[in-house]
Design a protein around this motif. Structure first.
Motif, PDB file in Angstrom:
ATOM      1  N   LYS A   2      72.512 -65.379 -15.705  1.00 25.84           N
ATOM      2  CA  LYS A   2      72.328 -65.529 -14.257  1.00 25.84           C
ATOM      3  C   LYS A   2      71.174 -64.677 -13.750  1.00 25.84           C
ATOM      4  O   LYS A   2      70.634 -64.942 -12.687  1.00 25.84           O
ATOM      5  CB  LYS A   2      73.625 -65.145 -13.545  1.00 25.84           C
ATOM      6  N   ALA A   3      70.825 -63.626 -14.532  1.00 28.98           N
ATOM      7  CA  ALA A   3      69.765 -62.724 -14.083  1.00 28.98           C
ATOM      8  C   ALA A   3      68.385 -63.273 -14.376  1.00 28.98           C
ATOM      9  O   ALA A   3      67.404 -62.796 -13.825  1.00 28.98           O
ATOM     10  CB  ALA A   3      69.928 -61.357 -14.747  1.00 28.98           C
ATOM     11  N   GLN A   4      68.304 -64.269 -15.257  1.00 33.68           N
ATOM     12  CA  GLN A   4      66.987 -64.787 -15.691  1.00 33.68           C
ATOM     13  C   GLN A   4      66.132 -65.244 -14.535  1.00 33.68           C
ATOM     14  O   GLN A   4      66.602 -65.928 -13.654  1.00 33.68           O
ATOM     15  CB  GLN A   4      67.191 -65.974 -16.651  1.00 33.68           C
TER      16      GLN A   4
ATOM     17  N   VAL B 225      75.933 -57.960  -9.403  1.00 31.41           N
ATOM     18  CA  VAL B 225      76.053 -57.371 -10.739  1.00 31.41           C
ATOM     19  C   VAL B 225      76.969 -56.146 -10.682  1.00 31.41           C
ATOM     20  O   VAL B 225      77.785 -55.927 -11.575  1.00 31.41           O
ATOM     21  CB  VAL B 225      74.673 -56.980 -11.305  1.00 31.41           C
TER      22      VAL B 225
ATOM     23  N   SER C 207      65.218 -57.305 -13.902  1.00 30.53           N
ATOM     24  CA  SER C 207      64.858 -58.596 -13.311  1.00 30.53           C
ATOM     25  C   SER C 207      65.735 -58.900 -12.092  1.00 30.53           C
ATOM     26  O   SER C 207      65.267 -59.491 -11.129  1.00 30.53           O
ATOM     27  CB  SER C 207      64.882 -59.715 -14.361  1.00 30.53           C
ATOM     28  N   VAL C 208      67.000 -58.460 -12.123  1.00 28.72           N
ATOM     29  CA  VAL C 208      67.843 -58.668 -10.935  1.00 28.72           C
ATOM     30  C   VAL C 208      67.389 -57.783  -9.782  1.00 28.72           C
ATOM     31  O   VAL C 208      67.329 -58.230  -8.634  1.00 28.72           O
ATOM     32  CB  VAL C 208      69.334 -58.402 -11.262  1.00 28.72           C
TER      33      VAL C 208
ATOM     34  N   ASN D  26      76.098 -62.380 -17.531  1.00 24.81           N
ATOM     35  CA  ASN D  26      75.268 -61.877 -16.434  1.00 24.81           C
ATOM     36  C   ASN D  26      73.789 -62.060 -16.730  1.00 24.81           C
ATOM     37  O   ASN D  26      73.001 -62.353 -15.832  1.00 24.81           O
ATOM     38  CB  ASN D  26      75.544 -60.389 -16.202  1.00 24.81           C
ATOM     39  N   SER D  27      73.409 -61.893 -18.013  1.00 23.21           N
ATOM     40  CA  SER D  27      71.983 -61.985 -18.337  1.00 23.21           C
ATOM     41  C   SER D  27      71.478 -63.415 -18.156  1.00 23.21           C
ATOM     42  O   SER D  27      70.307 -63.624 -17.871  1.00 23.21           O
ATOM     43  CB  SER D  27      71.722 -61.480 -19.753  1.00 23.21           C
TER      44      SER D  27
ATOM     45  N   GLN E 245      67.718 -57.668 -18.120  1.00 27.05           N
ATOM     46  CA  GLN E 245      68.435 -58.354 -17.033  1.00 27.05           C
ATOM     47  C   GLN E 245      68.551 -57.490 -15.767  1.00 27.05           C
ATOM     48  O   GLN E 245      68.521 -58.021 -14.659  1.00 27.05           O
ATOM     49  CB  GLN E 245      69.809 -58.836 -17.493  1.00 27.05           C
TER      50      GLN E 245
ATOM     51  N   SER F  94      80.464 -57.192 -10.619  1.00 26.24           N
ATOM     52  CA  SER F  94      80.880 -57.683 -11.922  1.00 26.24           C
ATOM     53  C   SER F  94      81.128 -56.536 -12.901  1.00 26.24           C
ATOM     54  O   SER F  94      82.021 -56.615 -13.746  1.00 26.24           O
ATOM     55  CB  SER F  94      79.863 -58.697 -12.448  1.00 26.24           C
TER      56      SER F  94
ATOM     57  N   ARG G 227      64.357 -59.417  -8.366  1.00 22.24           N
ATOM     58  CA  ARG G 227      64.687 -60.582  -7.550  1.00 22.24           C
ATOM     59  C   ARG G 227      65.246 -60.153  -6.198  1.00 22.24           C
ATOM     60  O   ARG G 227      64.907 -60.718  -5.152  1.00 22.24           O
ATOM     61  CB  ARG G 227      65.717 -61.450  -8.266  1.00 22.24           C
TER      62      ARG G 227
ATOM     63  N   PRO H 244      72.330 -71.166  -9.162  1.00 24.41           N
ATOM     64  CA  PRO H 244      72.406 -70.527 -10.473  1.00 24.41           C
ATOM     65  C   PRO H 244      71.392 -69.388 -10.624  1.00 24.41           C
ATOM     66  O   PRO H 244      71.552 -68.545 -11.488  1.00 24.41           O
ATOM     67  CB  PRO H 244      72.084 -71.664 -11.440  1.00 24.41           C
ATOM     68  N   ASP H 245      70.344 -69.371  -9.777  1.00 21.58           N
ATOM     69  CA  ASP H 245      69.361 -68.291  -9.882  1.00 21.58           C
ATOM     70  C   ASP H 245      69.495 -67.311  -8.719  1.00 21.58           C
ATOM     71  O   ASP H 245      68.532 -66.712  -8.285  1.00 21.58           O
ATOM     72  CB  ASP H 245      67.942 -68.875  -9.920  1.00 21.58           C
ATOM     73  N   GLY H 246      70.699 -67.159  -8.201  1.00 21.98           N
ATOM     74  CA  GLY H 246      70.869 -66.377  -6.977  1.00 21.98           C
ATOM     75  C   GLY H 246      71.457 -64.998  -7.144  1.00 21.98           C
ATOM     76  O   GLY H 246      71.713 -64.305  -6.168  1.00 21.98           O
ATOM     77  N   LEU H 247      71.690 -64.567  -8.374  1.00 24.06           N
ATOM     78  CA  LEU H 247      72.356 -63.289  -8.608  1.00 24.06           C
ATOM     79  C   LEU H 247      71.574 -62.129  -7.996  1.00 24.06           C
ATOM     80  O   LEU H 247      70.376 -61.994  -8.211  1.00 24.06           O
ATOM     81  CB  LEU H 247      72.503 -63.071 -10.117  1.00 24.06           C
TER      82      LEU H 247
END
Lengths: 350, 288
Positions: A348-350, B245, B66-67, A345-346, B63, B248, B70, B237-240
């Motif tokens: 993808k979180a970057q 989360v 940052s999510v 997950n980390s 993480q 998941s 975003r 790939p940068d869409g989380l």
């Protein structure tokens, strides 16, 4: 005489049945499984022969099986988790032991699977191996002049924007192997951190982290990607059916292997349909049934020998125990599972 | 006397059912979620406890912040984009379009997609935005680009486009309603006092429609903030997003306590935004 409405008839009948047969679920089997594992092509015959009605709920990931069982999976009789979570399911108390004396072809199952520690506890078996395969890699034939043979192709800037990777903790396994760490199921914190670094560097090259079988097929068919990992045998066949030439390969850094097995949910061993169903699934009917639908290799090579063509037998590596031995079979991660998932997950979180 | 009792019983039913509904399907689940957020992950599952470890994890591991950052960013971009598109549209419908039938048709043209499944609409965008999709083929056909562009799909841009399309009705509806309520004679009064239509727009129309704008912005923002399908279908790939989360944690990581803590944080963010906008709306309200 009183008029009998259909509703009344139903009520009276079901009441009478309930009194006569305390195990009202008798004659019905509810599965929590993968698509294809209860396909009509071989289940219909079973239902006709035994009078057992089979209904299936399909899941998209093994964790969904755990989540459903943890939320109280009382309605399911049989589940089919992969070998990395069978141990957890046993230890969580979701399942009960299998009486292997009632499984006719138990001795025909690959010894490698029967000896697995993660399907046993206290000398009893809790899972009946069913299918297996590799998390192989796959590329589009027309995209590579020299066919890739190593994981390096997935980290090569020349393939920027043409790479897809499975959105799963398996990505950590891939990066660790690329880094030279072969102990992928017992990685230290440092090794996991290194894998995360590698994946973060790779991320700008990746077009998409795929999550379902159909999605990966769409990515190839829509011309979005040229190389990825794949559930060997499954998606490549679907892509080929769309007229696109792809080739599966096991890279120099090796590949993971998985094995799915049937487990009996707690309280369902008494269901009269359970053992007939398990026996059917391990027989030629079930083994070739699933191989024909999903393209997976099966756990009973004796049945496979009898019901597969020579070509299919070889294609599914049923003739070659060395292939199976070489795969890094998924292992239970125990209390480290969270570390792997959160590391992924980390990225993808970057 | 008896009538009054019957009245009371009737009232009890009338109010009781919705209250029961709210308690059973909102308050109890939120309570469960809050309780879980203090529990502790312990192999194979989790154990009851009272500790703040899950919340500390959210703060200490970069993480999660940052999510959340975003997700906020995408929600803001989508809400602003939707506002920029929706306001002129609603203004045109209410003030400039003379034909009532056309107005109705155009209004329902924006609302109608709400009757189509969200998933279906998101999938549709995949076929439009793909490398071999409708958009790329059109641009190449027109000679604007030589090679298909891949920025349209599996990127944050794709998520913004999809989310804007999906949630724009929630922006149009309240703004349209607010504009419709503005008395026309205010426009005329402003003109009589010698103001240009530009000044009238900024000093009369905009302030009076502000409650609608705030309501639309809040709705769009909150829906976006909790979305998980767009990232799943068209994200790169940068869409989380936060919701991804959370799924998941409830799935792959099998850490319901951490997932619950994250859900509680999300709920707090949404509630804060709603109460803020509520205050703002109250202040902007004008009595005619």
């Amino acid at each position: 005489m009183a008029k009998t409405t259909p509703l009344k008839t139903i009520l009276t009948t079901s009441l009478a049945t309930a009194v006569a047969l305390p195990a009202w679920a008798e004659g019905e089997l509810s599965l929590l499984t993968w698509e294809g594992y209860a396909d009509d092509s071989f289940i219909a015959a079973f239902e006709a022969e035994t009078g057992c009605r089979v209904s299936a709920t399909y899941v998209g990931s093994g964790e969904e099986i755990i989540a459903k069982m943890a939320a109280g999976g009382g309605v399911y009789d049989l589940i089919t988790p992969a070998s990395d979570i069978t141990k957890l399911i046993i230890e969580a108390g979701f399942v009960e032991p299998i009486d292997i004396s009632r499984i006719d072809e138990w001795e025909n199952i690959y010894p490698q699977f029967r000896e697995l520690d993660n399907i046993q506890m206290d000398g009893e078996y809790y899972a009946m191996p069913y299918t297996w395969g590799a998390i192989a890699f796959m590329y589009r034939d027309d995209a590579f002049e020299t066919p890739p043979t190593s994981l390096a192709a997935l980290f090569d800037p020349r393939n920027e924007g043409r790479i897809a990777l499975w959105d799963d903790k398996s990505a950590i396994y891939v990066a660790a192997r690329y880094n030279g760490d072969t102990n992928i199921y017992t990685l230290s914190d440092e090794q996991i951190a290194a894998a995360v670094e590698t994946l973060i560097e790779q991320r700008p090259l990746v077009r998409r982290y795929w999550s379902t079988a159909g999605e990966l097929v769409d990515l190839y068919v829509g011309g979005e990607v040229d190389i990825s990992n794949t559930w060997a045998g499954y998606q490549s066949a679907l892509i080929a059916a769309e007229g696109i030439e792809v080739t599966e390969f096991i890279p120099e850094e090796n590949a993971e292997g998985w094995m799915d097995s049937w487990m009996i949910a707690d309280g369902s061993a008494d269901n009269a349909c359970t053992y007939p169903f398990l026996n059917m699934q391990l027989s030629e009917q079930g083994q070739c049934g699933v191989a024909n639908v999903n393209g997976y290799s099966v756990a009973n090579p004796v049945a496979a020998r009898n019901c597969m063509t020579e070509e299919q037998f070889v294609a599914l590596h049923q003739d070659d125990p060395a292939y199976l031995d070489a795969l890094l079979m998924w292992q239970p991660l125990g209390d480290r599972m969270g570390a792997y998932v959160n590391a992924w997950n980390s990225v993808k979180a970057q | 006397m008896t009538l009054r009792i019957i009245d009371r019983i009737g009232m009890g039913f009338f109010l009781g059912l919705p209250i029961l509904w709210i308690v059973l399907f909102m308050l109890v689940p939120y309570g469960v979620l809050l309780t879980y957020s203090f529990w502790i992950k312990s192999y194979p599952l989790f154990e009851p406890a009272f500790q703040f470890g899950n919340y500390l994890t959210l703060l200490n591991e970069p993480q999660y912040l940052s999510v959340i950052g975003r997700t906020l960013k995408i929600a803001v971009i989508v809400s602003v984009t939707a506002l920029v598109l929706a306001y002129p549209f609603a203004y045109f419908l209410v003030f400039r379009l003379k034909n009532a039938t056309i107005r109705k048709v155009l209004f329902f043209g924006v609302i109608a997609p709400l009757w189509v499944s969200y998933l279906l609409r998101a999938y549709l965008w995949k076929t439009i935005l793909g490398t071999q999709g409708v958009l790329n083929s059109t641009l190449m056909g027109l000679g604007i680009i030589g090679e298909p562009l891949d920025v349209f799909l599996y990127s944050q841009a794709a998520m913004v486009i999809t989310l804007t399309y999906i949630f724009i009705p929630f922006m149009v509806m309240p703004i349209y309603a607010a504009l419709e309520k503005i008395p026309r004679n205010l426009d005329e009064a402003s003109a009589d006092l010698g103001q240009s239509s530009w000044t009238t727009f900024w000093r009369v129309t905009v302030p009076l429609s502000l409650p609608g704008v705030v309501a639309g912005f809040t709705l769009t923002f909150c829906l976006c903030f909790g979305d998980f399908v767009a990232a799943f279908l068209v994200g790169g790939p940068d869409g989380l997003m936060v919701a991804n989360v959370i799924t998941s944690q409830f799935g792959a990581a099998l850490d319901w306590p951490l997932g619950s803590a994250l859900a509680v944080v999300m709920l707090v963010v949404v509630l804060a935004i709603i109460s803020l906008s509520d205050r703002f709306e109250q202040r902007a309200k004008v009595q005619f």
